[in-house]
Design an enzyme around this catalytic site. Structure first.
Site, PDB file in Angstrom:
ATOM      1  N   HIS A 253      12.443   6.915  -0.017  1.00 55.27           N
ATOM      2  CA  HIS A 253      13.488   6.315   0.639  1.00 55.27           C
ATOM      3  C   HIS A 253      14.927   5.802  -0.680  1.00 55.27           C
ATOM      4  O   HIS A 253      15.496   6.054   0.610  1.00 55.27           O
ATOM      5  CB  HIS A 253      12.777   3.956   0.556  1.00 55.27           C
ATOM      6  CG  HIS A 253      13.424   3.582   2.049  1.00 55.27           C
ATOM      7  ND1 HIS A 253      12.560   2.352   1.564  1.00 55.27           N
ATOM      8  CD2 HIS A 253      14.565   3.357   2.583  1.00 55.27           C
ATOM      9  CE1 HIS A 253      13.797   1.850   2.711  1.00 55.27           C
ATOM     10  NE2 HIS A 253      14.547   2.170   3.701  1.00 55.27           N
TER      11      HIS A 253
ATOM     12  N   HIS B 143       8.638   4.510  -1.257  1.00 53.15           N
ATOM     13  CA  HIS B 143       9.463   3.293  -2.207  1.00 53.15           C
ATOM     14  C   HIS B 143      10.619   4.875  -3.107  1.00 53.15           C
ATOM     15  O   HIS B 143      11.362   4.887  -2.162  1.00 53.15           O
ATOM     16  CB  HIS B 143       8.835   2.820  -3.027  1.00 53.15           C
ATOM     17  CG  HIS B 143       8.568   1.695  -2.313  1.00 53.15           C
ATOM     18  ND1 HIS B 143       8.722   0.708  -2.073  1.00 53.15           N
ATOM     19  CD2 HIS B 143       7.523   1.040  -3.687  1.00 53.15           C
ATOM     20  CE1 HIS B 143       8.222  -0.204  -1.541  1.00 53.15           C
ATOM     21  NE2 HIS B 143       7.105  -0.246  -2.421  1.00 53.15           N
TER      22      HIS B 143
ATOM     23  N   HIS C 159       1.278   5.643  -1.428  1.00 54.70           N
ATOM     24  CA  HIS C 159       2.604   4.270  -2.209  1.00 54.70           C
ATOM     25  C   HIS C 159       4.147   4.330  -2.564  1.00 54.70           C
ATOM     26  O   HIS C 159       4.758   4.143  -1.767  1.00 54.70           O
ATOM     27  CB  HIS C 159       2.003   2.506  -2.006  1.00 54.70           C
ATOM     28  CG  HIS C 159       2.601   1.259  -1.967  1.00 54.70           C
ATOM     29  ND1 HIS C 159       2.104   0.942  -1.334  1.00 54.70           N
ATOM     30  CD2 HIS C 159       3.679   1.065  -2.880  1.00 54.70           C
ATOM     31  CE1 HIS C 159       2.970  -0.242  -1.318  1.00 54.70           C
ATOM     32  NE2 HIS C 159       3.788  -0.360  -2.068  1.00 54.70           N
ATOM     33  N   GLU C 160       4.095   4.466  -3.789  1.00 56.55           N
ATOM     34  CA  GLU C 160       4.880   4.599  -4.776  1.00 56.55           C
ATOM     35  C   GLU C 160       6.235   6.006  -4.452  1.00 56.55           C
ATOM     36  O   GLU C 160       7.234   5.627  -4.468  1.00 56.55           O
ATOM     37  CB  GLU C 160       4.941   4.077  -6.130  1.00 56.55           C
ATOM     38  CG  GLU C 160       3.876   3.860  -6.468  1.00 56.55           C
ATOM     39  CD  GLU C 160       4.370   1.716  -6.442  1.00 56.55           C
ATOM     40  OE1 GLU C 160       5.740   2.225  -6.097  1.00 56.55           O
ATOM     41  OE2 GLU C 160       3.589   0.685  -5.811  1.00 56.55           O
TER      42      GLU C 160
END
Length: 624
Positions: free
Chosen positions: A420, A417, A413-414
């Site tokens: 991105h 980020h 998940h991190e």
């Protein structure tokens, strides 16, 4: 600055507990005892604190320069360009200063040196934003035709067209200088309900003692409540549930008054700024049409039979005659031993994200090996997980890694980020590198979706497969169905306030109960205590925010499905989305990626995945 976090409690209800695997001791290691390969490399931001001090001086000098230009923006396009360029340089340097200080403190919050640096960086931020506060009002005072002429005439000003368009978009909802000053002065009063609720909920409210599964008396706290809700001993779950809501019931009228006041403040600002409604005003900042919000609620309502099927399955797998609200979080699959050391998680994530292509894989590997990640817990380290960084350096990820499935998903998940931010920073100028919260969770959740797909493709053990499917179904329940229920509650409550209907503890509870009955279906006993759950959801003081969790999850699930089914064309669209920053509005960026959130289709596609997983779980449960 971006700061993406996973919080304990609402809405993800993830937990970080236990001791890291770096040593066999039950005592947390000191920061100095963590091997270097498991620490992030903040020297990539500043080689020394002395270099940080140099940039602090630079920020102060730039702030003085920009403050001196107050009152000049109406004098011409060149003056406007000079200030906007200076603002970029100032904020870019401030980001770097603030991020470094705060992340150094997060390594060990007991370190007084970095406590002091963080305090100084915070004060400096206040000073800077005070210095640039005149810019937006002065731009809004420039006639639109004049601004357009300057953009066409002054070389370099066209670079700021999107930024200027975004500022001037608010012109119909911006008041005179005197009226804006009045609104600014009452903002502290308007935020009082949230502050009062926060103090009551976090400081003053006290919960009773309960008897845990070992027969020991323990104090109920909000943090322990989540753990109690997962306890296999149903008596403990029931006792914790009833004790928590009995405590909130004692404060029901006070909390109702604070929430009602917060809602009325939303309505007041919307009316004063000439927005059609509080919902319209909240969505306007992201340029999101109300149809997106309405589509979400309507589409989830259309698919509530799926939620009802899941509730029925949960009841069956728990083997209870009645399923109560305190049975929603206890695992329905017996705990499966899936120990996943950090390096195994890294390799699994790399493999799972192969569908995103070679370049994504290259950057991902660079992140894992290049000092981006602070892996393990140590004494004084900030808890939880986040992705952060400054435009001028690679992104960073803070973890407190434990050897389990949950933490592997958190890492994926991190890193979503982080990549991105990496692609956006590499492609966009500073002005447009940051991206809106509306799209922030897409990249992170998409990584989780691909990881889940990979694990289900490669897992042969039936119990592990059931465990993973249940994990995924729970993500849908808590992030899509539950957050949409919250969103519908907010919409209903604000609409009643706008129609001048009274809102009381009883009316709020009645609205909330009706939603719980509708969303959970006939197999759920909707205990009367849950009617008060609105009293413990802090997100309701951040109006019309929670729907973004559901739309982001739906968009990510839809995009992941396209990537797995279409391959390269979908990958190219997605990578372009990651590179776009805020160079366009969120809905436009998602549409280019292949997801039209003004349509119910992406939500339907996401729910089709939920339906597939649910059907398989029903079959596996039936085969037991």
């Amino acid at each position: 600055m971006r700061y993406h976090t996973l919080m304990e409690g609402f809405p993800k209800e993830r937990k970080y507990k236990g001791v890291i695997a770096v040593n066999n001791s039950k005592t947390l290691p000191k920061r100095s005892e963590i091997p270097a390969e498991y620490k992030w490399r903040l020297e990539d931001i500043y080689k020394s604190d002395a270099d940080w001090e140099n940039d602090v001086r630079k920020v102060k000098e730039l702030a003085e320069q920009i403050a001196a230009k107050k009152g000049t923006l109406s004098q011409g396009g060149q003056q406007l360009l000079d200030v906007l360029k200076l603002q970029d340089e100032l904020l870019m340097t401030l980001d770097q200063v603030y991020v470094y200080a705060r992340m150094r403190r997060d390594e060990d919050n007991t370190n007084s040196t970095y406590q002091a640096l963080t305090d100084r960086a915070t004060a400096l931020s206040t000073q800077v934003y005070g210095a640039i506060s005149y810019i937006q009002p002065e731009i809004l005072a420039i006639p639109t035709e004049q601004l357009e002429a300057w953009i066409n005439q002054v070389p370099g000003l066209d670079h700021y067209r999107i930024l200027l368009d975004e500022i001037t978009r608010f012109k119909p909802h911006t008041l005179s200088a005197e009226e804006e000053a009045i609104l600014a002065n009452v903002s502290e009063i308007a935020s009082a309900p949230s502050k009062i609720y926060g103090m009551l909920n976090n400081a003053d409210i006290k919960f009773p003692m309960i008897t845990d599964e070992n027969g020991e008396e323990v104090e109920l706290t909000k943090g322990r409540y989540v753990q109690f809700m997962e306890c296999k001993d149903r008596r403990v779950r029931k006792e914790a549930f009833e004790a928590l809501y009995a405590t909130y019931d004692k404060h029901r009228n006070t909390i109702a008054a604070s929430l009602t006041s917060a809602v009325k403040a939303d309505v007041f600002y919307a009316r004063t700024r000439k927005y059609p409604s509080a919902l319209y005003a909240a969505l306007f900042a992201d340029n999101v049409d109300i149809s997106v919000y309405d589509n979400l609620i309507a589409t989830i309502r259309e698919h509530l039979p799926l939620m009802h099927r899941y509730i029925a399955l949960r009841k069956k797998m728990l083997g209870v005659d009645e399923l109560h609200m305190y049975d929603l979080y206890v695992p329905i699959v017996p705990e499966v031993e899936m120990k996943i050391p950090y390096q195994q998680a890294v390799e699994t994530i790399k493999e799972a994200l192969r569908p995103l292509g070679e370049d994504y894989g290259r950057v991902l590997a660079e992140g894992f090996a290049g000092g981006w990640i602070d892996v393990y817990e140590n004494q004084g380290k900030t808890s939880g997980a986040y992705s952060w960084g400054a435009y001028t350096t690679h992104p960073y990820v803070l973890m407190n890694y434990q050897d389990n499935v949950n933490n592997m998903f958190t890492l994926a998940h991190e890193m979503g980020h982080a990549l991105h931010s990496y692609y956006s920073n590499q492609t966009q100028p500073y002005t447009y590198a940051d991206y809106k919260i509306f799209v922030a969770e897409v990249a992170s959740t998409l990584n989780e979706a691909l990881l889940m797909h990979h694990l289900l493709q490669t897992t042969t053990d039936k119990k592990q497969r059931m465990y993973l499917i249940n994990y995924y179904l729970e993500q849908f329940r808590t992030t899509v169905f539950r957050q949409t229920m919250f969103a519908e509650f907010e919409k209903t409550v604000h609409a009643k306030a706008e129609q001048d209907e009274p809102l009381t503890a009883d009316s709020l509870s009645e609205i909330y109960r009706e939603l719980n009955v509708a969303y959970h279906g006939p197999e759920m006993v909707v205990d009367s205590q849950i009617d008060l759950e609105w009293a413990r959801v802090p997100h309701f003081y951040r109006n019309f925010y929670v729907y973004k969790y559901a739309t982001g999850f739906s968009a990510a699930t839809s995009l992941a499905k396209q990537i797995l089914e279409e391959g390269q064309p979908a990958v190219e669209r997605y990578l372009q989305f990651l590179k776009s920053g805020s160079s366009d509005y969120p809905l436009n960026l998602l549409k280019k990626a292949g997801v039209d959130m003004t349509s119910p289709q992406p939500i339907r596609e996401a729910l089709s995945v939920f339906a597939e997983m649910l059907t398989e779980m029903e079959q596996l449960a039936g085969a037991n």
